[in-house]
Design an enzyme around this catalytic site. Structure first.
Site, PDB file in Angstrom:
ATOM      1  N   HIS A   1       0.821  -1.203   0.000  1.00  0.00           N
ATOM      2  CA  HIS A   1       0.000   0.000   0.000  1.00  0.00           C
ATOM      3  C   HIS A   1       0.859   1.259   0.000  1.00  0.00           C
ATOM      4  O   HIS A   1       0.407   2.329   0.400  1.00  0.00           O
ATOM      5  CB  HIS A   1      -0.925   0.003   1.218  1.00  0.00           C
ATOM      6  CG  HIS A   1      -1.835  -1.171   1.264  1.00  0.00           C
ATOM      7  ND1 HIS A   1      -1.556  -2.301   2.005  1.00  0.00           N
ATOM      8  CD2 HIS A   1      -3.007  -1.409   0.628  1.00  0.00           C
ATOM      9  CE1 HIS A   1      -2.529  -3.182   1.834  1.00  0.00           C
ATOM     10  NE2 HIS A   1      -3.414  -2.664   1.008  1.00  0.00           N
TER      11      HIS A   1
ATOM     12  N   GLY B   1      -4.602   9.878  12.211  1.00  0.00           N
ATOM     13  CA  GLY B   1      -5.929   9.606  12.756  1.00  0.00           C
ATOM     14  C   GLY B   1      -6.181  10.351  14.049  1.00  0.00           C
ATOM     15  O   GLY B   1      -7.275  10.885  14.285  1.00  0.00           O
TER      16      GLY B   1
END
Length: 594
Positions: free
Chosen positions: A226, A572
């Protein structure tokens, strides 16, 4: 210097749906569900009638790994593939649609790669499907051999070995085995395979710049698919040296990743990562086989070489080794019409798309039935200004979040959060019943679930749904500040329960947990709610900034070295602190203006 990546695409936000459209036009044995853009499901064209007497096998995950997983849909392999956005786990509703479309009385097996978002989304979809009467089993594949076995809650990543597991599961299902038997065969196969990759370049996400993390003459060992950094950076070596190192890592008796010992029979898969020419893959295969035979004493019964699970335009390859016996070889040799095993198909071309199936029972309140009140109460006005300030803060922070996430993850945290924030802002204008706090929080969760996907999407959906359930237990029309504080605490507990993270894991909880603690403390001490909210928001910001000094134990950051992590805060956590702080400031300003 980083530069804009060149792509032959139209809209960067539509690459997955346009890929699916081209795929089904190319292979007449495939269809897709007519639910774009939220539902991106490719399935066998013959599943509408003839094949419901067999166990269905479903896999999927974030896109960008083509041909995985949609290219392996076909008789003898996958019944359906669920496609998320690029490097983003598919949403629960899309997974449910796939299950409903192809699952008959025999049930279905979900083959899931071991990433937090995939486990959460497929897990929640499985639970929902079971509640609707479907028989569902799940097998998690974690074949990564590049990292120490224990990495917090994250574990070993699912890589190209998943394709071999999918083939074995599909072949087992085609023979008519029961769901328990198919799941057992898939689980056994997942425990027999190990994978490690090598990258020469960093992939480029559509519409984003190309990272310059790898300089000339360098390669990454133990890559993530990723875009995240690999386990180590080394000087580029001849391919036979690279192959030797990778085989040693996979077969090392010290780590015991796979139960393979001298004298065993094995299957070898050389997998291109997207930008590696067939010539280089064949050279790697030609070096791997004699090394396995002569240096490791293994009998190589099958060799598969090609691009099976890529990482967009990454240059490099991965090697998978699976312990083989007669049963596994028979499953791998069994006929399949999955186009990228690779086998072509013949036949008339059916319609390219079919409707998304509805749940067996649909008793939930219709989304269209909700509407914004004509007159807002005092609570409704406060909710409106808080929500608006929170989502605008996230939209404004998008580029910073992407930049931070590009260092420690896949670079899309800001884009993902911005999708959710934009949807909330639009839905609030028409659909949110702002005078009903519990229903409004629930609808925020529905907006997020509809558009965000990935780990962030499911985490915030769980967060909102838990708060909604707690607030609904209140029989009073107005929610008190202490009830809001309790709802925050309950939501944090739900996220921790399902996501596996807690304080110090370098997640959004490192912002929300201290915020919750300060909010409860100040309210209990008698502070007015506005002051308590502001002070707790300061704790959220401090908690988010403190993540720079934490070693990640959950999510993709768990695979990143502490030196890299120390350069940026957790995106986050910063996102959570940002919307929380913005909401608190908006409430303060609202009170001051009255």
């Amino acid at each position: 210097m980083a530069s804009q990546g060149k792509k032959l695409i139209n809209d960067p936000n539509a690459v997955v749906t346009e890929f699916i459209e081209g795929l089904v036009e190319t292979y007449p044995g495939l269809q897709y569900l007519d639910g774009f853009p939220e539902v991106k499901v490719v399935l066998r064209a013959d599943y509408a009638s003839a094949m419901l007497d067999k166990v269905a096998v479903i896999s999927g995950g974030g896109s960008g790994h083509e041909p995985a997983h949609a290219g392996f849909v076909g008789e003898g392999m996958l019944s359906a593939a669920i496609c998320g956005e690029v490097f983003t786990s598919p949403q629960v509703d899309a997974i449910l649609s796939g299950i409903r479309a192809v699952t008959g009385p025999m049930g279905c097996l979900l083959v899931v790669t071991n990433y937090t978002g995939d486990r959460l989304n497929f897990g929640l979809a499985a639970e929902q499907a079971r509640s609707e009467g479907y028989k569902v089993e799940t097998v998690i594949v974690g074949d990564d051999c590049a990292l120490p076995p224990l990495r917090g809650t994250a574990g070993r990543r699912g890589l190209a070995g998943t394709i071999l597991v999918n083939k074995i599961a599909g072949a087992a299902a085609a023979t008519g085995l029961s769901l328990d038997e198919v799941a057992a065969e898939a689980k056994r196969a997942s425990e027999m395979v190990g994978t490690m990759g090598v990258a020469l370049s960093v992939c480029t996400l559509p519409g984003q710049v190309t990272s310059d993390r790898l300089g000339p003459g360098k390669m990454e060992l133990g890559l993530g698919i990723h875009g995240e950094p690999g386990a180590a950076v080394a000087d580029l070596q001849p391919v036979e040296v690279v192959v030797s190192h990778v085989l040693q890592e996979i077969l090392s008796p010290d780590t015991n990743y796979v139960p393979i010992t001298p004298g065993n029979r094995v299957v070898l898969l050389i997998n291109g990562l997207g930008a590696t020419p067939a010539m280089e893959l064949m050279i790697a295969a030609g070096k791997a086989v004699p090394q396995l035979q002569l240096e490791h004493g293994l009998a190589v019964d099958r060799v598969y070489t090609g691009s099976f699970m890529t990482s967009l335009d990454m240059a490099g390859f991965s090697i998978s080794i699976m312990k083989a016996d007669e049963a596994i070889l028979q499953y791998l040799d069994a006929a399949t019409k999955a186009p990228h095993w690779p086998v072509g198909v013949n036949g008339n071309r059916p319609p390219a798309k079919i409707p998304v199936p509805l749940p067996l029972s649909h008793s939930a309140k219709s989304y269209e039935s909700l509407s914004r009140p004509q007159q807002l109460s005092e609570q409704g006005c406060l909710l409106e200004v808080a929500i608006e300030a929170a989502v605008i803060a996230i939209i404004d922070l998008r580029d910073n979040l992407n930049e931070w996430d590009g260092t420690v993850g896949d670079g899309d945290c800001g884009s993902t959060m911005c999708r959710g924030a934009t949807a909330i802002l639009e839905d609030m204008k028409k659909h949110y019943p702002l005078n009903d706090a519990a229903e409004t929080v629930g609808e925020i969760g529905s907006s997020i679930r509809r558009v965000m996907g990935g780990t962030s999407g499911i985490i915030y959906t769980i967060f909102c749904k838990a708060a909604c359930a707690h607030l609904k237990a209140n029989t009073q029309s107005v929610v008190t500040s202490k009830q809001w504080a309790e709802a925050l605490e309950v939501s944090i507990a739900a996220v921790s329960k399902y996501g596996g993270a807690s304080a110090g894991f370098r997640t959004l909880l490192d912002a929300l947990i201290p915020a919750s603690a300060v909010l409860q403390e100040r309210l209990n001490a008698g502070d007015d709610p506005c002051t308590a909210f502001l002070l707790s928001s300061e704790a959220a910001v401090a908690g988010a900034e403190s993540t720079r000094h934490m070693q990640a134990q959950a999510g993709r950051s768990a695979y990143i070295s502490s030196d890299i992590l120390a350069t940026v805060p957790d995106p986050g956590a910063m996102a959570a602190a940002s919307w929380y702080r913005a909401a608190a400031m908006a409430i303060k300003n609202k009170y001051q203006s009255n």
